[in-house]
Design an enzyme around this catalytic site. Structure first.
Site, PDB file in Angstrom:
ATOM      1  N   ARG A  69      26.827 -38.924 -27.779  1.00  0.00           N
ATOM      2  CA  ARG A  69      27.815 -39.901 -28.247  1.00  0.00           C
ATOM      3  C   ARG A  69      27.683 -41.209 -27.461  1.00  0.00           C
ATOM      4  NH1 ARG A  69      33.790 -37.753 -28.367  1.00  0.00           N
ATOM      5  NH2 ARG A  69      33.436 -37.700 -26.118  1.00  0.00           N
ATOM      6  N   GLU A  84      43.284 -40.376 -37.142  1.00  0.00           N
ATOM      7  CA  GLU A  84      43.403 -39.532 -35.949  1.00  0.00           C
ATOM      8  C   GLU A  84      44.663 -39.869 -35.164  1.00  0.00           C
ATOM      9  OE1 GLU A  84      40.309 -40.129 -32.946  1.00  0.00           O
ATOM     10  OE2 GLU A  84      39.810 -41.997 -33.961  1.00  0.00           O
ATOM     11  N   LYS A 117      33.219 -44.092 -28.156  1.00  0.00           N
ATOM     12  CA  LYS A 117      34.205 -43.961 -27.078  1.00  0.00           C
ATOM     13  C   LYS A 117      34.168 -45.260 -26.275  1.00  0.00           C
ATOM     14  CE  LYS A 117      36.178 -40.092 -24.566  1.00  0.00           C
ATOM     15  NZ  LYS A 117      37.380 -39.910 -25.371  1.00  0.00           N
TER      16      LYS A 117
HETATM   17  C1  COI Z   1      40.280 -36.618 -24.418  1.00  0.00           C
HETATM   18  O1  COI Z   1      40.986 -35.882 -25.076  1.00  0.00           O
HETATM   19  O2  COI Z   1      39.451 -36.189 -23.652  1.00  0.00           O
HETATM   20  C2  COI Z   1      40.447 -38.054 -24.538  1.00  0.00           C
HETATM   21  O3  COI Z   1      39.555 -38.699 -24.953  1.00  0.00           O
HETATM   22  C3  COI Z   1      41.744 -38.647 -24.143  1.00  0.00           C
HETATM   23  C4  COI Z   1      41.743 -39.422 -22.861  1.00  0.00           C
HETATM   24  C5  COI Z   1      41.772 -38.601 -21.640  1.00  0.00           C
HETATM   25  C6  COI Z   1      40.760 -40.511 -22.791  1.00  0.00           C
END
Ligand code: COI
Length: 398
Positions: free
Chosen positions: A122, A264, A228
């Site tokens: 990703r 989402e 991300k």
């Molecule tokens: C996750 O659920 O890991 C997320 O991306 C949320 C956050 C901790 C960035």
């Protein structure tokens, strides 16, 4: 455990430990400085059973620098502050991607990361989208291995329900006044012991009431919501807080074009189990985060003979057919959604039986209690592996 050897490159003075200039609760605990801590799993002075999802100072992080088309050989640092130029691309034009996955101390005593290769894939996709240099898999794995090894005492012991959250991130670190890709990049890996994201006293799954978000969009249909990217999380903050002010700890985005199709939750993917037992999750390849946890859960649903449907979900048309709804992501695995409210209408969902079963299966694999049939676990050898040549330490081990 073997310590890093002391290596002082030319840059070491610049990266010196500045204990006097930083706030005491943002650096590794003072008692760690100057006196050796026993370096074994779980030996850091933490209450492993009451960890939430908060910053915990650890011993070191590792970073690699990219310049003129090449990655350097990486260094380990204890100082949690990064020396970054004020004109670094990340501050102005937002070139920043991060990842997150977990490491576990398993039942048989191994230490393994879970699905970190999916994170690497990703990140690589994000690098192409944001015109950043990709991090070679070898650097990725070495950086993770070394960071985990050097922070072994922060790995929550098996049986405590904790894990070692691993946070790699990459950003444009070179000065750049005109808009364009950065000329330099920094790749960092640090670790942080964690427990549950939405904490309950008993450690049980906490069901949340959600609000359908009709005042903000998270991502455009052809945007970068699948990456991300740090900016996607900044863009969610006010919307997340607006829902919280109304008493909803989580909110659900619909598609930006029609406000009709499910996208989402704030920071987690949407999954529903229908009343006739199907696993349903949105298909929006450019606007919904490409969630690794969702991929894992889909595979486990297939293993359970549940039909898995990745497709457009027409919220108002389909919401009555949902028996269970969950928010899924690395941090939470699965958070059951008790209800969703849109305007003056509220839909309530049932007990998360299937979602709990799926969550328990993921946790059992992560804990090494059942066979990892899909090869998601990657073992990190703590003691007997030769030191990775690409990583050097500028400080001796604590
Ligand atoms: C996750 O659920 O890991 C997320 O991306 C949320 C956050 C901790 C960035």
């Amino acid at each position: 455990m073997a310590m890093f050897s002391l290596h002082l490159p030319k840059t070491a003075a610049r990266f010196g430990v500045r204990r006097t200039s930083v706030s005491a609760n943002l650096v590794p605990p003072m008692e760690m400085w100057g006196q050796p801590l026993p370096e074994k799993i779980g030996s850091a002075p933490l209450d492993w059973r009451s960890l939430g999802f908060e910053y915990v100072p650890t011993k070191s992080h590792i970073r690699f620098a990219w310049k003129d088309g090449v990655w350097d050989s990486g260094h380990a640092f204890q100082d949690p502050y990064l020396p970054v130029h004020m004109l670094a691309n990340v501050f102005h034009y937002g070139q920043a991607l991060f990842e997150g996955f977990k490491g576990f101390h398993t039942k048989n005593g191994d230490v393994c990361t879970f699905a970190d290769k999916l994170s690497w894939q990703r990140l690589s996709h994000g690098c192409r989208r944001f015109r950043m240099p990709e991090v070679p898999l070898e650097i990725w794995e070495n950086a993770i291995n070394e960071t985990v090894r050097d922070n072994v005492s922060f790995i929550p012991p098996y049986g405590t329900n904790g894990s070692l959250y691993v946070r790699p991130f990459l950003f444009g670190s070179g000065p750049r006044l005109g808009v364009g890709p950065s000329t330099e990049y920094t790749f960092v890996v640090f670790v942080n012991p964690v427990g549950s994201y939405y904490q309950t006293d008993s450690g049980a799954m906490q069901a949340l009431d959600g609000l359908v978000n009709d005042t903000y969009d998270r991502a455009a249909p052809l945007g970068c919501g699948d990456c991300k990217a740090a900016g996607n999380y900044a863009a969610d903050l006010e919307s997340m807080h607006a829902a919280k002010r109304l008493g909803y700890p989580i909110s659900l985005y619909l598609d930006a074009r029609e406000r009709r199709y499910v996208e989402e939750f704030n920071t987690s993917n949407f999954v529903a189990i229908t009343k006739d037992g199907r696993y349903v999750t949105p298909d929006a390849p450019r606007s919904v985060l490409d969630s690794n946890t969702n991929k894992v859960l889909q595979q486990l649903a297939v293993d359970l003979n549940l039909p898995v449907e990745r497709r457009q979900i027409d919220f108002e048309k389909e919401v009555d057919s949902f028996a269970e709804v969950g928010a899924v992501g690395t941090a939470v695995v699965v958070t059951p959604i008790r209800s969703l409210t849109r305007g003056n209408q509220t839909w309530t969902f049932g007990e998360p039986k299937v979602l709990r079963e799926l969550r328990d299966r993921v946790r059992a694999i992560q804990n090494g209690e059942v066979e990892d049939k899909h090869g998601w676990m990657r073992q990190i050898k703590l003691d007997d592996a030769p030191r990775d040549k690409t990583v050097l330490s500028v400080y001796p081990g604590l």
